[in-house]
Design an enzyme around this catalytic site. Structure first.
Site, PDB file in Angstrom:
ATOM      1  N   GLY A   1     -81.544  19.812   2.489  1.00  0.00           N
ATOM      2  CA  GLY A   1     -82.668  20.617   2.028  1.00  0.00           C
ATOM      3  C   GLY A   1     -82.809  20.440   0.541  1.00  0.00           C
ATOM      4  O   GLY A   1     -81.975  19.793  -0.102  1.00  0.00           O
TER       5      GLY A   1
ATOM      6  N   ASN B   1     -82.014  26.060   2.106  1.00  0.00           N
ATOM      7  CA  ASN B   1     -82.816  27.138   1.527  1.00  0.00           C
ATOM      8  C   ASN B   1     -84.295  26.790   1.442  1.00  0.00           C
ATOM      9  O   ASN B   1     -84.630  25.613   1.327  1.00  0.00           O
ATOM     10  CB  ASN B   1     -82.299  27.450   0.109  1.00  0.00           C
ATOM     11  CG  ASN B   1     -81.238  28.520   0.118  1.00  0.00           C
ATOM     12  OD1 ASN B   1     -81.273  29.437   0.933  1.00  0.00           O
ATOM     13  ND2 ASN B   1     -80.287  28.412  -0.800  1.00  0.00           N
TER      14      ASN B   1
ATOM     15  N   ASP C   1     -84.002  31.706   5.396  1.00  0.00           N
ATOM     16  CA  ASP C   1     -84.693  32.447   6.465  1.00  0.00           C
ATOM     17  C   ASP C   1     -85.901  31.649   6.977  1.00  0.00           C
ATOM     18  O   ASP C   1     -86.087  31.490   8.184  1.00  0.00           O
ATOM     19  CB  ASP C   1     -85.116  33.823   5.951  1.00  0.00           C
ATOM     20  CG  ASP C   1     -83.932  34.597   5.419  1.00  0.00           C
ATOM     21  OD1 ASP C   1     -83.105  35.039   6.226  1.00  0.00           O
ATOM     22  OD2 ASP C   1     -83.807  34.717   4.179  1.00  0.00           O
TER      23      ASP C   1
ATOM     24  N   ARG D   1     -70.312  38.867  -1.132  1.00  0.00           N
ATOM     25  CA  ARG D   1     -70.360  39.182  -2.574  1.00  0.00           C
ATOM     26  C   ARG D   1     -70.429  40.700  -2.784  1.00  0.00           C
ATOM     27  O   ARG D   1     -69.784  41.244  -3.677  1.00  0.00           O
ATOM     28  CB  ARG D   1     -71.604  38.532  -3.205  1.00  0.00           C
ATOM     29  CG  ARG D   1     -71.515  37.027  -3.308  1.00  0.00           C
ATOM     30  CD  ARG D   1     -72.848  36.402  -3.730  1.00  0.00           C
ATOM     31  NE  ARG D   1     -72.696  34.973  -3.966  1.00  0.00           N
ATOM     32  CZ  ARG D   1     -73.657  34.074  -3.770  1.00  0.00           C
ATOM     33  NH1 ARG D   1     -74.840  34.442  -3.325  1.00  0.00           N
ATOM     34  NH2 ARG D   1     -73.436  32.797  -4.023  1.00  0.00           N
TER      35      ARG D   1
ATOM     36  N   ARG E   1     -69.340  43.077  -0.758  1.00  0.00           N
ATOM     37  CA  ARG E   1     -68.036  43.674  -0.421  1.00  0.00           C
ATOM     38  C   ARG E   1     -67.038  43.446  -1.548  1.00  0.00           C
ATOM     39  O   ARG E   1     -66.259  44.338  -1.906  1.00  0.00           O
ATOM     40  CB  ARG E   1     -67.502  43.056   0.881  1.00  0.00           C
ATOM     41  CG  ARG E   1     -68.297  43.479   2.103  1.00  0.00           C
ATOM     42  CD  ARG E   1     -67.917  42.653   3.317  1.00  0.00           C
ATOM     43  NE  ARG E   1     -66.513  42.747   3.627  1.00  0.00           N
ATOM     44  CZ  ARG E   1     -65.823  41.808   4.277  1.00  0.00           C
ATOM     45  NH1 ARG E   1     -66.427  40.709   4.698  1.00  0.00           N
ATOM     46  NH2 ARG E   1     -64.553  41.980   4.524  1.00  0.00           N
TER      47      ARG E   1
ATOM     48  N   HIS F   1     -82.346  36.264   2.373  1.00  0.00           N
ATOM     49  CA  HIS F   1     -81.301  35.737   1.489  1.00  0.00           C
ATOM     50  C   HIS F   1     -82.049  35.265   0.245  1.00  0.00           C
ATOM     51  O   HIS F   1     -82.516  34.138   0.174  1.00  0.00           O
ATOM     52  CB  HIS F   1     -80.572  34.569   2.167  1.00  0.00           C
ATOM     53  CG  HIS F   1     -79.717  33.770   1.216  1.00  0.00           C
ATOM     54  ND1 HIS F   1     -78.652  34.302   0.534  1.00  0.00           N
ATOM     55  CD2 HIS F   1     -79.788  32.465   0.828  1.00  0.00           C
ATOM     56  CE1 HIS F   1     -78.100  33.364  -0.228  1.00  0.00           C
ATOM     57  NE2 HIS F   1     -78.783  32.244  -0.077  1.00  0.00           N
TER      58      HIS F   1
ATOM     59  N   THR G   1     -74.159  25.816  -5.858  1.00  0.00           N
ATOM     60  CA  THR G   1     -73.098  26.654  -5.286  1.00  0.00           C
ATOM     61  C   THR G   1     -72.542  25.908  -4.067  1.00  0.00           C
ATOM     62  O   THR G   1     -73.277  25.191  -3.393  1.00  0.00           O
ATOM     63  CB  THR G   1     -73.603  28.048  -4.855  1.00  0.00           C
ATOM     64  OG1 THR G   1     -74.489  27.888  -3.739  1.00  0.00           O
ATOM     65  CG2 THR G   1     -74.318  28.763  -5.988  1.00  0.00           C
TER      66      THR G   1
END
Ligand code: NAD
Length: 313
Positions: free
Chosen positions: A81, A122, A125, A153, A155, A177, A227
């Site tokens: 992507g 990405n 969704d 993240r 939590r 997201h 990331t």
């Protein structure tokens, strides 16, 4: 064609795909990990590098391959992507990612794939929805990584405020997201105790925590350009739930079927996951503000997907 229980195919051998392959190898969940990329040299180089490490880890075969390998794979993970740079939002790369996702899904399905499709590209969704529609697979067999990473993240940041282990904190980020995601403080539990009760008279900076979680990827991308470790681990977690038929509940992107009045759009809700994919979508107790946030997220995503309906090249 019969499903080979132990093969997983990863389409996209970039930062996310290669890191996911490495993490899957260390976990020893599959006997065969196959990397596919438009850049065949890259797929081969990453597979060879991971295979070198494999001799010191769990038994398994890691190699580059072709779409024919998807035919009898249990899971295909789609990480090909458009990547975001700097302050680019995930939604801003939707058009470019949609072209890639449609092409990859056409190849995967043409190979005769009948397994579970896990989507990480990405904006995840919208890409989950596009992949599901392009594949013609039932919605429960197409799972977007969604807000599993954001919830981890959340939590982690709550745990640090509350001085408990992240594993002791149950907490969900829901919806997109991305920038409209909803930090559902109503869902926070520590040993079954709701956040307000756990805190007593103490306060924690809720808005700052939610903002920090939402901005986490931007901060990492500013520092290292992409990331990889967090999302790779989220991919592994979903694949593990499928492979082991865990029936665990994870916040992942799925096609909403009427919960909170939302339908016909993919976004994250807590989902029961097993070997057949998403077994049930749950509707947690949320505050009115959180429900409004979720509906706003759904409206934004619906508009994005509608804008992509003509993006074929
Ligand atoms: P990257 O650029 O490092 O890798 C993308 C790979 O896809 C490249 O190797 C490229 O050659 C390959 N590719 C492109 N078009 C292709 C095609 N048509 N067929 C096959 N392969 C193709 O990017 P990355 O950092 O690995 O990110 C990949 C995707 O994952 C991006 O969309 C990124 O935004 C997304 N991402 C999602 C999350 C999440 O939480 N869901 C987190 C991080 C990144």
């Amino acid at each position: 064609m019969a499903v080979a229980k132990d093969r997983i195919v990863i389409v996209g051998a970039g930062h996310v795909g290669a890191t996911a392959a490495y993490a899957l190898m260390l976990r020893g969940l599959f006997t065969e990990i196959v990397l596919i990329d438009a850049d065949e040299g890259r797929a081969t180089a990453e597979a060879t590098d991971i295979a070198d490490a494999n001799a010191l880890a769990r038994p398994g075969q890691i190699r580059s391959g072709s779409y024919a390998d998807a035919a009898d794979a249990r899971i295909v993970v789609l990480t090909a992507g458009a990547a975001t740079h700097g302050d680019e939002t995930r939604l801003s790369v939707a058009g470019r990612s949609a072209v890639i996702v449609r092409e990859c899904v056409a190849n995967i399905m043409q190979a005769g794939f009948t397994g579970i499709l896990v989507v990480a590209a990405n904006p995840v969704d919208a890409m989950t929805q596009i992949a599901q529609e392009a594949a013609g697979l039932a919605p429960d067999r197409v799972i977007g990584t969604g807000t599993l990473l954001d919830s981890a993240r959340f939590r982690q940041r709550l745990a640090s405020q509350l001085k408990v282990a992240p594993a002791a904190v149950e907490a969900l980020i829901l919806g997109e997201h991305g920038d409209s995601e909803v930090a559902a403080f109503s869902t926070v539990r520590i040993g079954g105790v709701a956040l307000d009760s756990f805190l007593g008279s103490r306060q924690i900076p809720r808005a700052t925590i939610a903002e920090d979680v939402m901005r986490a990827a931007y901060t990492i991308v500013h520092g290292k350009g992409y990331t990889s470790f967090g999302i790779a681990t989220a991919i592994v977690r979903i694949c593990e739930a499928i492979r082991r038929d865990e029936r665990v509940v994870l916040p992942v992107s799925t096609r909403a079927d009427g919960a909170f009045g939302i339908e016909g759009v993919c976004l994250s809700l807590p989902c029961l996951i097993g070997s057949e994919g998403i077994l049930r979508v749950l509707a947690p107790d949320l505050s009115e503000v959180e429900i409004e946030g979720l509906r706003r997220s759904a409206d934004i995503l619906k508009r994005v997907v509608a804008s992509l309906s003509g993006a074929s090249d």
